[in-house]
Design a protein around this motif. Structure first.
Motif, PDB file in Angstrom:
ATOM      1  N   GLY A   1      21.126  -4.044-108.844  1.00  0.00           N
ATOM      2  CA  GLY A   1      21.802  -5.248-108.384  1.00  0.00           C
ATOM      3  C   GLY A   1      23.294  -5.028-108.210  1.00  0.00           C
ATOM      4  N   ALA A   2      23.912  -4.336-109.163  1.00  0.00           N
ATOM      5  CA  ALA A   2      25.347  -4.057-109.064  1.00  0.00           C
ATOM      6  C   ALA A   2      25.644  -3.159-107.875  1.00  0.00           C
ATOM      7  N   ALA A   3      24.746  -2.208-107.606  1.00  0.00           N
ATOM      8  CA  ALA A   3      24.963  -1.296-106.490  1.00  0.00           C
ATOM      9  C   ALA A   3      24.910  -2.030-105.151  1.00  0.00           C
ATOM     10  N   ILE A   4      23.920  -2.934-104.989  1.00  0.00           N
ATOM     11  CA  ILE A   4      23.823  -3.636-103.710  1.00  0.00           C
ATOM     12  C   ILE A   4      24.923  -4.689-103.599  1.00  0.00           C
ATOM     13  N   ASP A   5      25.370  -5.252-104.726  1.00  0.00           N
ATOM     14  CA  ASP A   5      26.528  -6.147-104.696  1.00  0.00           C
ATOM     15  C   ASP A   5      27.761  -5.416-104.168  1.00  0.00           C
ATOM     16  N   ALA A   6      27.920  -4.168-104.576  1.00  0.00           N
ATOM     17  CA  ALA A   6      29.077  -3.379-104.122  1.00  0.00           C
ATOM     18  C   ALA A   6      29.033  -3.173-102.612  1.00  0.00           C
ATOM     19  N   VAL A   7      27.829  -3.098-102.048  1.00  0.00           N
ATOM     20  CA  VAL A   7      27.708  -2.971-100.598  1.00  0.00           C
ATOM     21  C   VAL A   7      28.072  -4.283 -99.916  1.00  0.00           C
ATOM     22  N   HIS A   8      27.550  -5.402-100.441  1.00  0.00           N
ATOM     23  CA  HIS A   8      27.893  -6.699 -99.843  1.00  0.00           C
ATOM     24  C   HIS A   8      29.405  -6.942 -99.878  1.00  0.00           C
ATOM     25  N   ALA A   9      30.079  -6.444-100.896  1.00  0.00           N
ATOM     26  CA  ALA A   9      31.526  -6.618-100.970  1.00  0.00           C
ATOM     27  C   ALA A   9      32.237  -5.935 -99.804  1.00  0.00           C
ATOM     28  N   GLN A  10      31.592  -4.919 -99.208  1.00  0.00           N
ATOM     29  CA  GLN A  10      32.193  -4.186 -98.093  1.00  0.00           C
ATOM     30  C   GLN A  10      31.828  -4.761 -96.728  1.00  0.00           C
ATOM     31  N   VAL A  11      30.797  -5.597 -96.683  1.00  0.00           N
ATOM     32  CA  VAL A  11      30.284  -6.066 -95.392  1.00  0.00           C
ATOM     33  C   VAL A  11      31.341  -6.779 -94.556  1.00  0.00           C
ATOM     34  N   PRO A  12      32.219  -7.623 -95.135  1.00  0.00           N
ATOM     35  CA  PRO A  12      33.224  -8.265 -94.283  1.00  0.00           C
ATOM     36  C   PRO A  12      34.065  -7.274 -93.489  1.00  0.00           C
ATOM     37  N   GLY A  13      34.259  -6.083 -94.024  1.00  0.00           N
ATOM     38  CA  GLY A  13      35.027  -5.075 -93.300  1.00  0.00           C
ATOM     39  C   GLY A  13      34.270  -4.442 -92.156  1.00  0.00           C
ATOM     40  N   PHE A  14      32.947  -4.595 -92.144  1.00  0.00           N
ATOM     41  CA  PHE A  14      32.132  -4.030 -91.068  1.00  0.00           C
ATOM     42  C   PHE A  14      31.900  -5.016 -89.933  1.00  0.00           C
ATOM     43  N   LEU A  15      32.021  -6.321 -90.216  1.00  0.00           N
ATOM     44  CA  LEU A  15      31.682  -7.354 -89.244  1.00  0.00           C
ATOM     45  C   LEU A  15      32.890  -7.768 -88.421  1.00  0.00           C
ATOM     46  N   ARG A  16      32.720  -7.764 -87.131  1.00  0.00           N
ATOM     47  CA  ARG A  16      33.719  -8.363 -86.237  1.00  0.00           C
ATOM     48  C   ARG A  16      33.097  -8.581 -84.878  1.00  0.00           C
ATOM     49  N   ALA A  17      33.620  -9.536 -84.144  1.00  0.00           N
ATOM     50  CA  ALA A  17      33.116  -9.824 -82.804  1.00  0.00           C
ATOM     51  C   ALA A  17      33.268  -8.580 -81.928  1.00  0.00           C
ATOM     52  N   GLY A  18      32.238  -8.337 -81.120  1.00  0.00           N
ATOM     53  CA  GLY A  18      32.266  -7.187 -80.218  1.00  0.00           C
ATOM     54  C   GLY A  18      31.483  -5.994 -80.722  1.00  0.00           C
ATOM     55  N   ARG A  19      31.177  -5.949 -82.034  1.00  0.00           N
ATOM     56  CA  ARG A  19      30.341  -4.876 -82.563  1.00  0.00           C
ATOM     57  C   ARG A  19      28.869  -5.261 -82.432  1.00  0.00           C
ATOM     58  N   THR A  20      28.005  -4.288 -82.304  1.00  0.00           N
ATOM     59  CA  THR A  20      26.579  -4.587 -82.261  1.00  0.00           C
ATOM     60  C   THR A  20      26.009  -4.641 -83.674  1.00  0.00           C
ATOM     61  N   GLU A  21      24.866  -5.305 -83.789  1.00  0.00           N
ATOM     62  CA  GLU A  21      24.170  -5.332 -85.078  1.00  0.00           C
ATOM     63  C   GLU A  21      23.855  -3.915 -85.550  1.00  0.00           C
ATOM     64  N   ARG A  22      23.475  -3.048 -84.623  1.00  0.00           N
ATOM     65  CA  ARG A  22      23.113  -1.683 -85.003  1.00  0.00           C
ATOM     66  C   ARG A  22      24.317  -0.916 -85.540  1.00  0.00           C
ATOM     67  N   GLU A  23      25.465  -1.125 -84.955  1.00  0.00           N
ATOM     68  CA  GLU A  23      26.680  -0.457 -85.439  1.00  0.00           C
ATOM     69  C   GLU A  23      27.014  -0.908 -86.856  1.00  0.00           C
ATOM     70  N   VAL A  24      26.924  -2.207 -87.091  1.00  0.00           N
ATOM     71  CA  VAL A  24      27.181  -2.729 -88.428  1.00  0.00           C
ATOM     72  C   VAL A  24      26.134  -2.198 -89.407  1.00  0.00           C
ATOM     73  N   GLY A  25      24.875  -2.192 -88.972  1.00  0.00           N
ATOM     74  CA  GLY A  25      23.803  -1.707 -89.821  1.00  0.00           C
ATOM     75  C   GLY A  25      23.985  -0.255 -90.217  1.00  0.00           C
ATOM     76  N   ARG A  26      24.505   0.549 -89.309  1.00  0.00           N
ATOM     77  CA  ARG A  26      24.734   1.963 -89.623  1.00  0.00           C
ATOM     78  C   ARG A  26      25.778   2.090 -90.739  1.00  0.00           C
ATOM     79  N   ASP A  27      26.828   1.294 -90.652  1.00  0.00           N
ATOM     80  CA  ASP A  27      27.852   1.322 -91.707  1.00  0.00           C
ATOM     81  C   ASP A  27      27.270   0.882 -93.047  1.00  0.00           C
ATOM     82  N   ILE A  28      26.447  -0.153 -93.009  1.00  0.00           N
ATOM     83  CA  ILE A  28      25.848  -0.665 -94.245  1.00  0.00           C
ATOM     84  C   ILE A  28      24.920   0.381 -94.861  1.00  0.00           C
ATOM     85  N   ALA A  29      24.103   1.040 -94.042  1.00  0.00           N
ATOM     86  CA  ALA A  29      23.196   2.056 -94.562  1.00  0.00           C
ATOM     87  C   ALA A  29      23.959   3.171 -95.271  1.00  0.00           C
ATOM     88  N   GLU A  30      25.074   3.599 -94.687  1.00  0.00           N
ATOM     89  CA  GLU A  30      25.880   4.635 -95.333  1.00  0.00           C
ATOM     90  C   GLU A  30      26.447   4.129 -96.654  1.00  0.00           C
TER      91      GLU A  30
END
Length: 378
Positions: free
Chosen positions: A165-194
């Motif tokens: 749970g702590a590990a996946i929380d740490a990923v969610h904490a980074q998600v705002p930095g991956f999301l922005r208008a103009g990016r595709t879902e797949r691009e964001v997903g690639r960042d999240i997977a890493e």
């Protein structure tokens, strides 16, 4: 991946599980469990065996000694797994051997079998080979034997779920930095997977990035859709930790100011998810937790948009028992681990889901996810 016995926690995969599984097998009137590579095999032995066409199988008679059938080329991996601590015989077989016949012959020597429990995820080709090798035996699911053991998590398993749970929380904490208008879902997903791997997971089990109308599809995952300004984005992610236990958590983000109709039902969803979490305690039924969320959503007029159960068990599998759904009268017990994830989905418009993993304790429910539930605007 094979976990080395020198690094695997003996608390997470205690040797006592073998005896507990044997006792449960006898109590169920089953003569032997046949566990091929699966969460069932890993739960009992700690061995994460490769799922191959060559048979690897723990044979656990209700009376008699257990043994592990293993292809000779997989013997070193088995010997370096936690299964080596069990004190059972490893029976290697060669390419020209018939391992199914060997199992049948050995079971015949301990009195024969009338019923065998097959791993729930045994391949059909293997179950049919066992049917031919032991033609008089009724085949049933091993899950019927192991479910009660697997549902009640030990303190070590609960600690593993907290770590996940702590590990996946740490990923969610980074998600705002991956999301922005103009990016595709797949691009964001690639960042999240890493990020999931970087946070300590050994594997990425799933990445859902569902923007705008795709948010109304609960299992949308990824596409090449470009995320637009003012769009809600559902992010549901999870993976497996090196010890085998899983993470799973959903949060909702919005790229810019959210639509007014979305804000209205997101508030309903927050209250519903909180009510379901508050309802967790020993003795209450699984379906009553589902009802706690569903009643709020229905009262606000969104009932037809809540199209799935409120939750699922979690452990060595992302989805396992108990299921938090109407009709499941199973009473909660300390050690049950499960998701609480109500959702509201407006087809063609947008959707939302909030998900935490909880563990039932002696006096309530403990969340293992701690990221904010408020809509996160980026």
């Amino acid at each position: 991946m094979t976990i080395d016995a020198t690094t695997e926690s003996s608390d997470l995969y205690p040797v006592t599980r073998l005896a507990a599984a044997r006792e449960a097998t006898a109590a169920a009137g089953i003569d032997a469990l046949l566990l091929t590579p699966s969460p069932d095999l890993r739960y009992v032995t700690g061995y994460e065996a490769l799922p191959l066409e060559r048979l690897t199988c723990l044979v656990l008679p209700s009376a008699g000694e257990a043994f592990l059938m293993v292809p000779r080329l997989e013997l070193p991996a088995a010997e370096h797994s936690p299964a080596s601590r069990l004190g059972i015989e490893f029976v290697p077989w060669d390419e020209t051997d018939d391992p199914y016949a060997v199992v049948a012959a050995r079971l015949g020597k301990v009195g024969g079998v009338g019923r065998v429990g097959l791993a729930d995820r045994m391949w059909a080709m293997q179950s049919l080979r066992f049917r031919d090798a032991i033609p008089g035996a009724e085949q049933v699911l091993a899950g019927s034997v192991l479910r009660d053991l697997r549902m009640r998590k030990s303190p070590a398993e609960t600690a593993a779920l907290r770590e996940a749970g702590a590990a996946i929380d740490a990923v969610h904490a980074q998600v705002p930095g991956f999301l922005r208008a103009g990016r595709t879902e797949r691009e964001v997903g690639r960042d999240i997977a890493e990020a999931i791997i970087a946070a300590g997971h050994s594997t990425v089990d799933f990445v859902i990035v569902a923007s705008g109308p795709n948010g109304a599809s609960p299992h949308h995952e990824l596409s090449d859709r470009v995320i637009g300004a003012g769009e809600p984005v559902v992010v549901d992610i999870g993976g497996q930790m090196p010890g085998g236990y899983c993470s799973d958590s959903t949060r909702v983000y919005c790229v810019g100011e959210p639509p007014a109709d979305f804000v209205k039902y997101y508030d309903v969803l927050q209250r519903a998810q909180q009510a379901a979490c508050d309802a967790v305690r020993p003795g209450v039924s699984c379906e009553s937790i589902d009802a706690a969320a569903r009643e709020i959503i229905e009262a606000e007029g969104y009932g037809r948009y809540f199209i799935h159960r409120t939750g699922h068990g979690i452990g060595l599998e992302t989805h396992e028992e108990p299921y938090i759904v109407a009709g499941n009268t199973e009473p909660m017990a300390p050690g049950f681990a499960f998701s609480v994830e109500p959702g509201i989905y407006l087809p063609g418009v947008h959707g939302a889901r909030i998900e935490d993993i909880l563990v039932c304790t002696e006096d309530g429910g403990e969340r293992v996810n701690h990221r904010p539930h408020e809509l996160i605007i980026v």
